[in-house]
Design an enzyme around this catalytic site. Sequence first.
Site, mmCIF file in Angstrom:
data_model
loop_
_atom_site.group_PDB
_atom_site.id
_atom_site.type_symbol
_atom_site.label_atom_id
_atom_site.label_comp_id
_atom_site.label_asym_id
_atom_site.label_seq_id
_atom_site.Cartn_x
_atom_site.Cartn_y
_atom_site.Cartn_z
ATOM 1 N N ARG A 1 0.857 -1.196 0.000
ATOM 2 C CA ARG A 1 0.000 0.000 0.000
ATOM 3 C C ARG A 1 0.889 1.241 0.000
ATOM 4 O O ARG A 1 1.736 1.401 0.878
ATOM 5 C CB ARG A 1 -0.915 -0.018 1.233
ATOM 6 N N HIS B 1 -3.006 11.031 0.976
ATOM 7 C CA HIS B 1 -2.446 10.745 2.310
ATOM 8 C C HIS B 1 -1.795 12.051 2.785
ATOM 9 O O HIS B 1 -0.588 12.114 3.006
ATOM 10 C CB HIS B 1 -1.457 9.584 2.215
ATOM 11 N N GLU C 1 -7.397 8.359 6.448
ATOM 12 C CA GLU C 1 -7.650 8.966 7.758
ATOM 13 C C GLU C 1 -8.084 10.434 7.695
ATOM 14 O O GLU C 1 -7.366 11.322 8.161
ATOM 15 C CB GLU C 1 -6.403 8.848 8.638
ATOM 16 N N ASN D 1 -7.482 1.519 9.907
ATOM 17 C CA ASN D 1 -6.161 1.678 10.516
ATOM 18 C C ASN D 1 -6.348 1.645 12.023
ATOM 19 O O ASN D 1 -7.138 2.420 12.575
ATOM 20 C CB ASN D 1 -5.531 3.025 10.131
ATOM 21 N N TYR E 1 -4.287 1.385 15.813
ATOM 22 C CA TYR E 1 -3.041 1.425 16.567
ATOM 23 C C TYR E 1 -3.235 1.193 18.064
ATOM 24 O O TYR E 1 -2.444 0.545 18.713
ATOM 25 C CB TYR E 1 -2.328 2.772 16.362
ATOM 26 N N GLU F 1 -3.561 -0.367 8.111
ATOM 27 C CA GLU F 1 -2.391 0.026 8.902
ATOM 28 C C GLU F 1 -2.527 -0.543 10.303
ATOM 29 O O GLU F 1 -3.610 -0.513 10.898
ATOM 30 C CB GLU F 1 -2.266 1.554 9.066
HETATM 31 C C1 FCB Z 1 -1.289 6.900 10.759
HETATM 32 C C2 FCB Z 1 -0.877 7.467 9.425
HETATM 33 C C3 FCB Z 1 0.466 6.990 8.929
HETATM 34 C C4 FCB Z 1 1.466 6.901 10.063
HETATM 35 C C5 FCB Z 1 0.892 6.102 11.200
HETATM 36 C C6 FCB Z 1 1.844 5.914 12.361
HETATM 37 O O1 FCB Z 1 -2.156 7.770 11.380
HETATM 38 O O2 FCB Z 1 -1.822 7.138 8.435
HETATM 39 O O3 FCB Z 1 0.895 7.859 7.918
HETATM 40 O O4 FCB Z 1 1.851 8.149 10.447
HETATM 41 O O5 FCB Z 1 -0.257 6.724 11.682
#
Ligand code: FCB
Length: 490
Positions: A125, A169, A215, A342, A344, A396
């Site tokens: 990607r 992006h 995002e 995405n 985290y 992500e």
């Molecule tokens: C996300 C972004 C990516 C990167 C990660 C850690 O929010 O899409 O570009 O910065 O975080």
Amino acid sequence: MPSFDRTTMHATAAHPATSAATTPATSSAASPGVDPSTPSSADTDTFRALIRSLPAGFQWGSATSAAQIEGAAREDGKGESIWDRFCARPGAIKDGSDIDVACDHYRRYPQDVKLMQWLGLDAYRFSFAWPRVQPLGRGAWNEAGFAFYDRLIDTLLEAGIQPNATLYHWDLPQALDESIGGLLSREVVPLFADYAAEIARRFGDRLATIATLNEPWCSATLGYETAQFAPGHRNRAEATQVSHHLLMMHGAAIQAMRAVGGQARLGIVLNHTPSFPADPLSEADRRAARIDDGTNVRWYMDPVFRGQYPADIVEYLGADAPLIEVGDLALIQQPLDFLGVNFYTRSVLDGRQAMVKPPGELGFTDMGWEIYPQALTQHLLRISREYTPPPIVITENGMANADRVVDGRVADPARIAYLRGHLEAVAQAVALGADVRGYFYWSLLDNFEWNSGYEKRFGLFHVDYATQQRLAKDSAHWYRDMIAAFKAPR
Ligand code: FCB
């Protein structure tokens, strides 16, 4: 992302060198820093069985974005982006760095594709830099810019890796910020649709997927409300108006690309940070979590999949709610072929709508983000139930770690544990009925982590910014072994 503080830990590492270097990137596909003795012994049979329970055809990938890796910021006719400009603002980037060179991927992409091949990736990607292919964001196209993506896509296809592209992006052409007010203006919507159609015309038959936006919450909130990201405004009403324009850009781009046709599957990539109350028994904390979920998840999911904004959040925003014209929501709600998620971490909120430090039983990443994979399982099941979305892809997931090269090796057991925990969470969600078709680790390479500069390292490959040397971290070996085990004959 945690709502109002993307980086809760302050950077401490030294200023990285970002100059171009002549040392070639690791050149052999067979051995980019390979230490055959690197163990994968942390894997239990249960874990391996769980991964093998994922459907055949599940895609293993890794992700990057243009501004974070390409460099060549002013070469071959590329226009300036709002991130080129933002980097020049004193204090905006923690280590004072910029994206002029980054990972020099613009030149080193052939070696980088070899690294992907060595990993055994099915898919990669990346994003198009709009100002590289249309320097002013309107009018003339830049053939040299298109030629770069043409080469990249063909190199990926020759390597048997499916190209998955994102149109936006975060690197808006700076010229648009100046000529029309950038994302604050509705005029950006048809301009973005023109750009999307041009990409679909030129590449639509070679790309596996095209995501309109990455995002939009980050573009709107961090770019226009908290001033952490380009273009660095601090105004909530602007942020909500921008979020509406971004969603319209998404809808208009999907329409425009459908009109062109082509084989690429079309979708959007949203960041989801599930919100939890600090005290589940406190009504005020639960309300705060509900609002946080509303501004981060539902504000984007509801219009995209239901054609309406969440009423409680419109009320919460009051006078800062966006101006919406007749037809806007119908434009936003387009049929999609996939939803990119995405993930985290999670957010934990108290009754004052403030983020509190969560318990962190599994620890925190170098960004200060709590490691909490179980929220991913819960969240995938929740969105599947509430929205009946198209097939989901984890576009992500990954962690920043304070990696160090010691004797030619990067030992990053924390990243292996993170990867393992999140893959387990995805596999569990799939076992419980979520339709997840792929997983992309963020990121292939250490790269420019926005306002944190080069101090935060997310890559499977370590990048020495002085030499541009890439080195496979232990986690890269682990990911490679895991992919190979998944694909081994059963
Ligand atoms: C996300 C972004 C990516 C990167 C990660 C850690 O929010 O899409 O570009 O910065 O975080």
